[in-house]
Every structure is written in structure tokens, then in C-alpha cells.
Design an enzyme around this catalytic site. Sequence first.
Site, mmCIF file in Angstrom:
data_model
loop_
_atom_site.group_PDB
_atom_site.id
_atom_site.type_symbol
_atom_site.label_atom_id
_atom_site.label_comp_id
_atom_site.label_asym_id
_atom_site.label_seq_id
_atom_site.Cartn_x
_atom_site.Cartn_y
_atom_site.Cartn_z
ATOM 1 N N HIS A 192 -2.745 0.417 11.676
ATOM 2 C CA HIS A 192 -2.212 -0.942 11.385
ATOM 3 C C HIS A 192 -0.933 -1.437 11.193
ATOM 4 O O HIS A 192 -0.030 -0.329 11.148
ATOM 5 C CB HIS A 192 -3.324 -1.317 10.239
ATOM 6 C CG HIS A 192 -3.185 -0.390 9.220
ATOM 7 N ND1 HIS A 192 -3.818 0.690 9.035
ATOM 8 C CD2 HIS A 192 -2.359 -0.209 8.206
ATOM 9 C CE1 HIS A 192 -3.568 1.400 7.896
ATOM 10 N NE2 HIS A 192 -2.354 0.929 7.504
ATOM 11 N N ASP A 248 -2.377 10.676 -2.101
ATOM 12 C CA ASP A 248 -3.798 9.908 -2.361
ATOM 13 C C ASP A 248 -4.711 10.456 -3.299
ATOM 14 O O ASP A 248 -4.646 11.527 -3.970
ATOM 15 C CB ASP A 248 -4.391 10.006 -0.753
ATOM 16 C CG ASP A 248 -4.033 8.992 0.096
ATOM 17 O OD1 ASP A 248 -3.516 8.082 -0.456
ATOM 18 O OD2 ASP A 248 -4.033 9.352 1.525
ATOM 19 N N GLN A 283 -3.243 -5.380 5.843
ATOM 20 C CA GLN A 283 -2.975 -4.444 6.654
ATOM 21 C C GLN A 283 -4.043 -4.628 7.876
ATOM 22 O O GLN A 283 -5.022 -4.696 7.927
ATOM 23 C CB GLN A 283 -3.276 -2.886 6.224
ATOM 24 C CG GLN A 283 -2.433 -2.440 5.254
ATOM 25 C CD GLN A 283 -2.735 -1.264 4.599
ATOM 26 O OE1 GLN A 283 -3.926 -1.101 3.789
ATOM 27 N NE2 GLN A 283 -1.935 -0.182 4.344
ATOM 28 N N ARG A 333 3.556 12.136 10.860
ATOM 29 C CA ARG A 333 2.461 12.199 10.578
ATOM 30 C C ARG A 333 1.431 11.048 10.870
ATOM 31 O O ARG A 333 1.785 9.614 10.584
ATOM 32 C CB ARG A 333 2.338 12.163 8.851
ATOM 33 C CG ARG A 333 1.017 12.160 8.232
ATOM 34 C CD ARG A 333 1.508 11.810 6.669
ATOM 35 N NE ARG A 333 0.324 11.698 5.860
ATOM 36 C CZ ARG A 333 -0.599 10.526 5.602
ATOM 37 N NH1 ARG A 333 -0.203 9.498 5.994
ATOM 38 N NH2 ARG A 333 -1.540 10.525 4.787
ATOM 39 N N ARG A 351 -4.191 5.267 -7.676
ATOM 40 C CA ARG A 351 -3.559 6.449 -6.909
ATOM 41 C C ARG A 351 -1.903 6.484 -7.676
ATOM 42 O O ARG A 351 -1.289 7.549 -7.461
ATOM 43 C CB ARG A 351 -3.310 6.245 -5.273
ATOM 44 C CG ARG A 351 -4.805 6.684 -4.729
ATOM 45 C CD ARG A 351 -4.618 6.352 -3.185
ATOM 46 N NE ARG A 351 -4.227 4.796 -3.177
ATOM 47 C CZ ARG A 351 -4.117 4.355 -1.746
ATOM 48 N NH1 ARG A 351 -4.226 5.209 -0.642
ATOM 49 N NH2 ARG A 351 -3.897 2.995 -1.415
ATOM 50 N N ASP A 407 -1.018 8.516 10.501
ATOM 51 C CA ASP A 407 -1.709 7.959 9.350
ATOM 52 C C ASP A 407 -2.929 7.622 9.868
ATOM 53 O O ASP A 407 -3.216 6.692 10.770
ATOM 54 C CB ASP A 407 -0.986 7.046 8.722
ATOM 55 C CG ASP A 407 -1.525 6.315 7.678
ATOM 56 O OD1 ASP A 407 -1.801 7.228 6.756
ATOM 57 O OD2 ASP A 407 -1.714 5.273 7.684
ATOM 58 N N ASP A 438 0.908 -1.178 0.093
ATOM 59 C CA ASP A 438 0.013 0.016 -0.154
ATOM 60 C C ASP A 438 0.910 1.310 0.063
ATOM 61 O O ASP A 438 0.633 2.246 0.747
ATOM 62 C CB ASP A 438 -1.332 -0.002 1.126
ATOM 63 C CG ASP A 438 -2.013 1.229 1.232
ATOM 64 O OD1 ASP A 438 -2.184 1.828 0.049
ATOM 65 O OD2 ASP A 438 -2.514 1.706 2.199
ATOM 66 N N GLU A 456 -3.529 12.955 9.964
ATOM 67 C CA GLU A 456 -4.054 12.745 8.774
ATOM 68 C C GLU A 456 -5.476 12.535 8.848
ATOM 69 O O GLU A 456 -6.070 11.453 9.200
ATOM 70 C CB GLU A 456 -3.575 11.668 7.859
ATOM 71 C CG GLU A 456 -4.035 11.584 6.442
ATOM 72 C CD GLU A 456 -4.748 10.047 5.877
ATOM 73 O OE1 GLU A 456 -4.902 10.191 5.010
ATOM 74 O OE2 GLU A 456 -4.158 9.255 6.805
HETATM 75 C C1 GLC Z 1 -3.696 6.911 4.571
HETATM 76 C C2 GLC Z 1 -2.863 7.120 3.599
HETATM 77 C C3 GLC Z 1 -3.202 6.213 2.505
HETATM 78 C C4 GLC Z 1 -3.177 4.629 2.932
HETATM 79 C C5 GLC Z 1 -4.181 4.656 4.293
HETATM 80 C C6 GLC Z 1 -3.825 3.412 4.879
HETATM 81 O O1 GLC Z 1 -5.002 7.257 4.436
HETATM 82 O O2 GLC Z 1 -2.640 8.316 3.228
HETATM 83 O O3 GLC Z 1 -2.453 6.269 1.366
HETATM 84 O O4 GLC Z 1 -3.727 3.861 1.962
HETATM 85 O O5 GLC Z 1 -3.867 5.568 5.126
HETATM 86 O O6 GLC Z 1 -2.815 3.421 5.438
#
Ligand code: GLC
Length: 605
Positions: A154, A364, A222, A252, A484, A254, A111, A296
Site C-alpha cells: 500500500h 510488531d 494506507q 524487507r 505496539r 512488508d 503507522d 514478512e
Molecule cells: C507490517 C508491519 C507492520 C505494519 C503493517 C502495515 O505487518 O510489520 O508494522 O503495520 O505491515 O504496513
Amino acid sequence: MEERLQSCYAEIAALFEELYPSDGGTALNYFLDMLRRSYAQRKEALRAQDEKRLLDPDWYRSNGLLGMMLYVDAFAGSLRGVRDKLAYLEECGVNYLHLMPLLKTVKDRSDGGYAVADFRQVQPELGTMEELEALADECRARGICLCLDFVINHTSEDHPWARAARAGDPVCRSRYFFFDDREIPDQYEKSLPQVFPTTAPGNFTYLPDCGQTVMTFFYPYQWDLNYRNPMVLNDMTENLLFLANRGMDVLRLDAIPYIWKELGTDCRNRPEVHKLARLLNLACYVVCPGVLLLGEVVMEPEKVAPYFGTPEKPECQILYNVTTMCTTWHTLATRDVGLLRRQVDQLGRLPGNALFQNYLRCHDDIGWGLDYPWLGSRGYGEAAHKKYLNDWFTGVWPGSWSRGELYNDDPRLQDARLCGTTASLVGMESEDPEIRRQAIRCDEMLHAWMLTQSGIPVLYSGDEIGQFNDYSYHEDPDKRQDSRYLHRGRFDWDLAALRHDPSTLQGELFQALRRMERRRAELALFRSDAEMTAFDTGSDRVLGIRRTRDGKALTALFNFSEIPQSVENPAPGGTDALNGQKYDAPRLDLPGYGFAWILTEERSE
Ligand code: GLC
């Protein structure tokens, strides 16, 4: 450190008590020892920087920061490569660098690096942890802040905890959500939306080898961590501090809204998430007070701001300005600035500690998380409007010059999202030279708008030279399911070499952006503490913004349509901040996608 720890001990203990009432102090004590241990491992240079930042708590709130986000491999092959290219980033004016995920992951199940198999090891093709630390040292010496993702929700199924859990280890199983059958997963599913409805449908994955079902909100590889287990919080916090101790300035968080699961809910933005975010903030304050958390939070507008916490109890210091980003694209497609105007005024009412990271594109997709109740009152129906936006930006709509692709298009949900680079979305791939010229103006106008917003502007690598979509991902079996990758192409150094030649698209754009970015860094009116309001320009197509500070004003106009607009001069006697032109006439003409930054004071700052 002890002093800082003592000052927030009561709050930490109370949060543990609220989250883990049956803990009896064991996990709390572990947490406190872990903080001490992490501080003991923090090197002198970082501690010295922390002290400096504590004395200047607004260090990251000036108008001097300019960010860029990039993939290490796409940009320069490896961490060493990035080090060799720091001069280029400096030429771009970048002093805040977000490196996309670079920790150990499994190639065909990564990912984009967001499936982490080891939080303390760099993906070998990209380099080593020592090289990351050396890069951070070098950045610090050059005054560049470094930001790294911390994938908190995760782990990869290849993480040692996940492997042990799969093999039956009960301690590791308790770090995830394991189920013997589908009964509870089915109950969860009743109230759970899907993150990747087409690329990874469902929120649970059956593991045939051990006959168990595991919770997987994102991709099946994940595995969601279970923060109801305090050791997950403890160990993940220690991982975060480990990365902070390697010299990262910003981490960051996530997918932070997802980290607390509650049966019968949508498992997003639960109150416990805010308690966990607050604990992470306190952990950083104790161990590494110079380090910031970037959240995020890709959610509806009203769900985002709570992640700032309050001025007294902050959670994330910085959040993505996802609302403005996606409303900006909506505005481009509709040529109607109404919603953007409304949102600027809403943002202006946030508490003083709120600071956004502003951006046009990131790694993204663009999800259409707009204010539909308000749009509804203006006659836009949600499903029809999303369809229009997607049709416009994928070039399906008659007359559209945009070249995006859909993301997670499940016709039943009518909620497809969108991918593409800025340049391709604004029409720069067009065969028609007129449209290409118009696209360059539009690209500049969008960047001018991004730079006008309060907060930290962050460029997406490649946008500074107008890089197009990368269609080659369609040929790559590891990537072709995930559109993406359309905007995650290799950085084109040959095109970047044209940046000094203004007769090229790359040169024109690069130099225009640099002019605006320099001006932004010079003018205190762009500081986050300036007041920013939107005003009615008399045209639905022209956004009017006023920034004021210390008796001075910057009036900005943005024509979000390809058609020239004439508006009443909102700043008579003003001077153009970029070219010095005087605005004396009663009316002001903006070309298609034109913009203006008008100062109503001498340039005395
Ligand atoms: C966040 C990331 C994205 C990813 C997701 C899972 O949204 O920006 O790219 O797929 O988390 O980790």
C-alpha cells in the site's frame, strides 16, 4: 547485466503473460527497459560488490551474521545520529542492521512509517536520501549489511498517486481499488478477515470528499495498491531498485502475502503473489544480484515456507521465523516444549535454500499463530489457549510476573495479540529481586535459544540491555491507540552506559549475550548448513536440540520453566561451549530457566 537478463528473459516473459494476459507486451517491455535503466544507475562500488557476492552465493548463510533492528529516531534521533553510533553497534557485534521505515510519511498517519508518501525521499526529521546513501557507504566500509523496509502492499493516502486518484485522475485510480458504492466492497468483506479489528475495523474506507470507497486492509490512510495493473508492478519494482541502488543490501517486503486481491477469497497468499515475488527476485538478480529479499510473511506455519520458492526459482532469500518466535513464547507460558520440538523437526525438512531470520521480539505484536490442530490433540482449545497466553503475559494470570499489554483485543473475535519488550515479558519489571534474577536467566536462555537456531539471529534494539516497556505512549495522542508503541520506546543511552558493569542488570545481560554471540560466530556448528534436530530430554520442560556438522555435535538444552530440572546427560564427556565445564556425570542439572551448550568435540574449529 545483459547476460543475466537474457538468461531469465523467458521466465520473466512467461510470468508477465500469466499475470497480465491482455498486456500484449507493452508492460513487459517497460519492465525490461526499467531494469536496464536501473542497472545503468547502479554505482561501481555496488556493482563490484554484486560481482563478489555472485562468486560467493552463500555469503549471507554463514554463522557470522548478527542482526539488530531499530527505529532511527528512537535509537539516535536521525540518520547522522545512527552513523555516529555505528561504533556502539559494532560493540554489540552487529553486522546486519535493519532500519525501521524511514521514508516520507505523515506524522499522525504514519503507522510507524509503514504509510509511505514518497518512496524516494527520507522523512525530513530523520535526514535526507544522501545521508541514507552515506550511511550505507559507511556500513559497507565496515562490513555491516543494511536492511530497509519496502512497503509494497500500500501507499499512504498522501502519496502523489493517491492524491491524484482522490482528485479524480482515472490513471491513478486504476492503481488502487476505487468503488462507486459499497456493493463490491460488501462482497469482499464476506470472505475477508481483518488485520486491525479494533484499531482500524473493516477493509474499506469511504472518502466523503470524492464520494468513493477505497480498499484499505490496514489503516484507512494506507491504500492498497492494485497489482492487477502492471504499471503498479513496474513502478514499484523501480522504487525497490532505486533503494537497492542507494546501497541497501536487504529489502524487507512488508506484508507481501496481501498484494493480490481476489473477490471471494481471503486475499492472502494467492498464487499470483508468488509470481510477483518471483518477478521481484528476478529483477534484483538482473540489476543488483548482491541484494536480498526478506519476506514478512506473518502467517500460519504452512503458508510461510512457500515464500522461499524453490532452489531453482527462489522468491525471498530470507523469511521471518514467525512460527518459532511465537511458539517460543507459548512454550514459556506453558512450560511444555512439545510444540517447539515438533516444529524444529518440521523446519529441518525444508529445502536447502530456506533461511530464516530468527528473533524474539520485533516492532510488531506477537500474534498467536500456533499449530492449533496439533495443540487440540494435546487438549488445548484455541480460544481458551489464546486467552491463557494473553492472561499470562499481561500479568492477569495469578502468579504471573509478565507485564505485556493486549493488541487489537476485539472480544467477539477472541483473537487478541500481545505487546511488550522481552525484558518486561519475562518479568524484569518485578519488584521482587528473586523474580528479577529469574527474569535475567530467562532472558539469557531465550537469547541462547534464538542463537541456537539456524539462520540469521536478529536482536530487537534495547533487548541487549534488557530495556523495559515504554508506558509513555499512553500519553501521546498520535500513539495511544496502538499498543505496539509499548515496545517501541526511546533507546536509553544512560542505561546502555552501564553495559560494562556486570553488577548491573544491563551489564550482566549485555555481557552474557556478547559471550554467546561470539561463540556462535566462532563455531561452524552454528552455520545454517549444519543439521538441526530436536530430541526428547525426558522432561516436557526441557527442550533438547542437536546440531551436527563435519562429525561434530553441539547439544543444547533449554529449561523453559522456573523450576530446576534434572535430565539424563545427553552428551556424556562433552564440554560446555561457553565456560569449558566438563559434563561427565550421568545426569545433568539445569537451574530454573537454565540452558547449556555442550560440544562433544574439542574446540578445534
Ligand atoms: C507490517 C508491519 C507492520 C505494519 C503493517 C502495515 O505487518 O510489520 O508494522 O503495520 O505491515 O504496513
